[in-house]
Each structure stands twice: as structure tokens, then as C-alpha cells.
Scaffold this active site. Structure first.
Site, PDB file in Angstrom:
ATOM      1  N   HIS A   1       1.219   3.210   1.711  1.00 34.85           N
ATOM      2  CA  HIS A   1       0.701   1.986   2.332  1.00 34.85           C
ATOM      3  C   HIS A   1       0.814   1.998   3.858  1.00 34.85           C
ATOM      4  O   HIS A   1       0.051   1.297   4.533  1.00 34.85           O
ATOM      5  CB  HIS A   1       1.458   0.761   1.818  1.00 34.85           C
ATOM      6  CG  HIS A   1       0.982   0.253   0.493  1.00 34.85           C
ATOM      7  ND1 HIS A   1      -0.343   0.114   0.167  1.00 34.85           N
ATOM      8  CD2 HIS A   1       1.679  -0.192  -0.590  1.00 34.85           C
ATOM      9  CE1 HIS A   1      -0.447  -0.380  -1.056  1.00 34.85           C
ATOM     10  NE2 HIS A   1       0.759  -0.570  -1.547  1.00 34.85           N
TER      11      HIS A   1
ATOM     12  N   ASP B   1      -4.249  -1.963  -2.496  1.00 35.45           N
ATOM     13  CA  ASP B   1      -3.925  -2.132  -3.910  1.00 35.45           C
ATOM     14  C   ASP B   1      -5.153  -2.658  -4.639  1.00 35.45           C
ATOM     15  O   ASP B   1      -5.345  -3.868  -4.788  1.00 35.45           O
ATOM     16  CB  ASP B   1      -2.745  -3.097  -4.086  1.00 35.45           C
ATOM     17  CG  ASP B   1      -1.434  -2.514  -3.600  1.00 35.45           C
ATOM     18  OD1 ASP B   1      -1.096  -1.394  -4.022  1.00 35.45           O
ATOM     19  OD2 ASP B   1      -0.748  -3.167  -2.790  1.00 35.45           O
TER      20      ASP B   1
ATOM     21  N   TYR C   1      -3.633  -2.018 -10.518  1.00 36.32           N
ATOM     22  CA  TYR C   1      -2.256  -1.773 -10.931  1.00 36.32           C
ATOM     23  C   TYR C   1      -2.238  -1.276 -12.376  1.00 36.32           C
ATOM     24  O   TYR C   1      -2.943  -1.803 -13.241  1.00 36.32           O
ATOM     25  CB  TYR C   1      -1.427  -3.050 -10.846  1.00 36.32           C
ATOM     26  CG  TYR C   1      -1.148  -3.550  -9.459  1.00 36.32           C
ATOM     27  CD1 TYR C   1      -1.778  -4.675  -8.956  1.00 36.32           C
ATOM     28  CD2 TYR C   1      -0.228  -2.896  -8.644  1.00 36.32           C
ATOM     29  CE1 TYR C   1      -1.511  -5.142  -7.680  1.00 36.32           C
ATOM     30  CE2 TYR C   1       0.057  -3.367  -7.375  1.00 36.32           C
ATOM     31  CZ  TYR C   1      -0.590  -4.483  -6.886  1.00 36.32           C
ATOM     32  OH  TYR C   1      -0.314  -4.934  -5.629  1.00 36.32           O
TER      33      TYR C   1
ATOM     34  N   HIS D   1       4.284   5.512  -3.757  1.00 35.62           N
ATOM     35  CA  HIS D   1       3.337   4.396  -3.669  1.00 35.62           C
ATOM     36  C   HIS D   1       3.509   3.643  -2.350  1.00 35.62           C
ATOM     37  O   HIS D   1       2.540   3.414  -1.615  1.00 35.62           O
ATOM     38  CB  HIS D   1       3.585   3.462  -4.860  1.00 35.62           C
ATOM     39  CG  HIS D   1       2.777   2.206  -4.868  1.00 35.62           C
ATOM     40  ND1 HIS D   1       1.880   1.894  -5.865  1.00 35.62           N
ATOM     41  CD2 HIS D   1       2.734   1.135  -4.012  1.00 35.62           C
ATOM     42  CE1 HIS D   1       1.320   0.727  -5.617  1.00 35.62           C
ATOM     43  NE2 HIS D   1       1.839   0.251  -4.494  1.00 35.62           N
ATOM     44  N   GLU D   2       4.744   3.260  -2.053  1.00 37.98           N
ATOM     45  CA  GLU D   2       4.983   2.440  -0.865  1.00 37.98           C
ATOM     46  C   GLU D   2       4.757   3.219   0.425  1.00 37.98           C
ATOM     47  O   GLU D   2       4.216   2.683   1.388  1.00 37.98           O
ATOM     48  CB  GLU D   2       6.389   1.845  -0.906  1.00 37.98           C
ATOM     49  CG  GLU D   2       6.632   0.871  -2.048  1.00 37.98           C
ATOM     50  CD  GLU D   2       5.650  -0.284  -2.064  1.00 37.98           C
ATOM     51  OE1 GLU D   2       5.162  -0.676  -0.983  1.00 37.98           O
ATOM     52  OE2 GLU D   2       5.368  -0.809  -3.161  1.00 37.98           O
TER      53      GLU D   2
END
Length: 354
Positions: A308, A317, A320, A304-305
Site C-alpha cells: 500500500h 483494495d 478482499y 499486503h500492507e
């Protein structure tokens, strides 16, 4: 990241700034204003944002989609001479929203905050800047603790967003913007992590590699199964190739780039990054209680990170949680392709889908 807010709650606020504009959407009106329309190299850009509920019922906004606290997502569209200026603030991975994560605006009430943007966007170049507030619109509060949030299918493009009109500011830039040093080498390193934390992160890193490898193999084979459509929506060749490129870059980052994990964060969410500072990932409290693999796992958090980072996939985002991400794929596949949690859930593939 520094932030400077002056917040005013309660009654309707009368704007006195030199420049102000408003745009109504979903029962909430967004106003944005600036006190000065020309700034020098040493001046900070401060905007005043007012959100007003024009309906007869309470309107609920996700707290991180408002200016009434630390800015941890991109809430402004900024351009310089018509060219987009990238957001440089935090991107945070959070659990699916709960009722306490909503900011409620009562009928007829307004709330105002002043936000300093100079630390969030690169304003070092001289030019004519246009700034617009843009955020996810009002939603119903979730009925369960593990509730989810995503935007419903819009009647028209971006009709589900709360937006202001743009204000114009001339900025004489300093041209002294300091960029983060380019990372060198490859492999995993740690900052402020104990021995046990390093061991946990090593396991997560291995899990993330497995997830990325599986995702790349799936996409390279051209598979268009339920796994893809669940998280990214109906097949479209351009969107499919975008996702394929994203995962190739994620895999490359895990295999060849100098990923640094910082354990100093004590906030309640999973992790965060600054998109223009690859490949440094700050892991937070929720990370440590997550499983190594599976849904909302440590390995998935790293995927996920990494997504980015601007040099990797530059995701945002939009939603969520699994429920919200699946809804997003149905209602707006273009946003799903730009959503970090969608990439995480595709890579985790739990429960397994073909």
C-alpha cells in the site's frame, strides 16, 4: 486520522448546497455538493454525499465503500488544477465480507453524510480542486459466512462503480502541510507490543521475507504459470513488469527499510497503514489469530500492507478474500495488479501453484 460525519438516513434528501452534481450507476445515484466554492487557508473542505436507490429492489453496498462511517479507503478522486491529489487516509486489510458488512439502501430511499476531506487529502497548495465520489457499486449479499466481494467485469470502463460528477472548489492553500519524517535505518522495530507479540511479529517478518523472495525469483525468471494468471490475470508485458517492480520494492522494504509494527490497534480487521507514512504498519485483532504463513497469514498481511505504501507499490483494495481476488484477475486484470490482496495471495501461494 480524524473524521467528521453528519449522517442523515431515510427519505429522499433535497440538496440545498451551492454546487451539486449527480451520476447514476447500477441503480444507485451519487450526489456530491459543497456549501462553499471558495475556501481560505484555515477552512476545512467538507463535502456532502447522498446515495439514492433509484430501483425497486434493495441495493447493498459494502459499508467501507460508503461515506456513512469512518473513512478507511479512498472514496474520492481529488485533483488540483487537473493533477491527481493522493489519498493519505487509512488502507485496511479486512477478512472477506460477510452479510453484516453490507449497507442496504431500500428502494427510493436516500442516505446522506457530510465528510471532512482535509485530513484525508493534501489540500495545502493553492489551486482549483475538483472532487468526485467514486466507490465500488452495489453487490449481492454473500450466502456464506466467509463470503467474498469483488467487482464483476464491467460492460464499459468503470461502469461497475458508483460515481458522482465532480464539484469544483477554489482553495487558498496554507502551504504548511506537515509531512511525516522520513524513516531512517533498517530492520524491524516495535511500538506498544508485548514480548510475546514481538516474537510473533518476528516470525511473521521472516515469513514475509520468504514470500517476497519467492515472488521475486518467480517473476525474475519470467514465469507465466498458473500462479501468476490466478491472481493477476492474462499475461500482458506491461502488467507483468508492474507486478515485478512491486515485488522488488516489497523485498527491498523488508530487507533494507526501517519497518515499524504498532500493536495498539484493537479493531476487528487485520491491519492498516497510511500510504504516505512508510514503513509503519498497525496490526489489529484479526492479525493475532492468523497463521504465520499460508492463506491470510501474518506474513502475508505484512506483504499486503507494504504494497500500500506509495513509495513501494501504491496498491488499493479492490477486492478482499481469495475468491474475490481470483474473480478480479479474470474480470479486470488492471485492477488485480493494483489490488493488495492479489499481491498477498500471489506471495503466500497457498495452495501452491506453478
Amino acid at each position: 486520522m480524524s473524521w467528521n460525519h453528519m449522517v442523515r438516513f431515510g427519505g429522499t434528501v433535497a440538496a440545498t448546497a451551492l454546487c451539486m452534481s449527480a451520476y447514476a450507476a447500477s441503480g444507485v445515484v451519487a450526489n456530491i455538493s459543497v456549501d462553499k466554492q471558495s475556501l481560505g487557508p484555515a477552512d476545512d473542505l467538507v463535502v456532502k454525499v447522498t446515495l439514492t436507490n433509484t430501483t425497486s429492489t434493495p441495493q447493498r453496498l459494502l459499508k467501507w465503500q460508503t461515506p456513512f462511517g469512518p473513512i478507511t479507503e479512498s472514496l474520492f478522486d481529488v485533483t488540483r488544477d487537473g493533477v491527481p491529489v493522493a489519498y493519505e487516509g487509512k488502507h485496511v486489510k479486512r477478512p472477506a465480507p460477510r452479510a453484516s458488512d453490507y449497507f442496504v439502501i431500500q428502494p427510493g430511499k436516500s442516505h446522506t453524510a457530510s465528510v471532512e476531506l482535509s485530513s484525508l487529502y493534501d489540500l495545502s497548495a493553492t489551486g482549483d480542486y475538483a472532487i468526485r465520489f467514486v466507490a465500488i457499486g452495489p453487490e449481492s449479499a454473500p450466502t456464506t459466512k466467509g463470503g467474498s466481494a469483488a467487482k464483476s467485469a464491467p460492460a464499459g470502463e468503470d461502469d461497475d462503480l458508483v460515481k458522482s460528477e465532480a464539484v469544483q472548489v477554489w482553495i487558498e492553500g496554507s502551504n504548511l502541510r506537515k509531512s511525516a519524517p522520513a524513516p531512517e535505518g533498517e530492520g524491524l522495530t516495535f511500538t506498544s507490543c508485548s514480548a510475546s507479540q514481538q516474537s510473533s511479529i518476528n516470525s511473521a517478518f521472516t515469513a514475509a521475507k520468504t514470500m517476497a523472495n519467492g515472488s521475486v525469483s518467480y517473476l525474475n525468471a519470467g514465469t507465466r504459470g498458473t500462479r501468476y494468471t490466478k491472481w493477476f490475470g492474462t499475461y500482458d508485458a506491461t502488467r507483468y513488469n508492474t507486478v515485478k517492480t512491486h515485488f522488488a520494492n516489497i523485498k527491498n522494504a523488508l530487507d533494507t527499510k526501517p519497518v515499524n509494527v504498532d500493536c495498539s490497534c484493537t479493531d476487528s480487521y487485520y491491519a492498516y497503514v497510511y500510504p504516505n507514512q512508510p514503513y509503519k504498519i498497525y496490526v489489529c485483532n484479526a492479525f493475532w489469530s492468523a497463521p504465520t504463513s499460508g492463506t491470510d497469514s501474518k506474513g502475508g498481511t505484512l506483504v499486503h500492507e507494504l504494497s500500500h505504501f506509495t513509495v513501494v507499490a501504491g496498491t488499493d483494495d479492490w477486492a478482499y478474500g481469495q475468491s474475490a481476488a481470483a474473480s478480479l484477475a479474470t474480470s479486470n486484470p488492471a485492477r488485480a495488479v493494483d489490488n493488495a490482496d492479489s499481491h498477498e495471495y500471489f506471495s503466500e501461494n497457498t495452495p501452491a501453484l506453478p
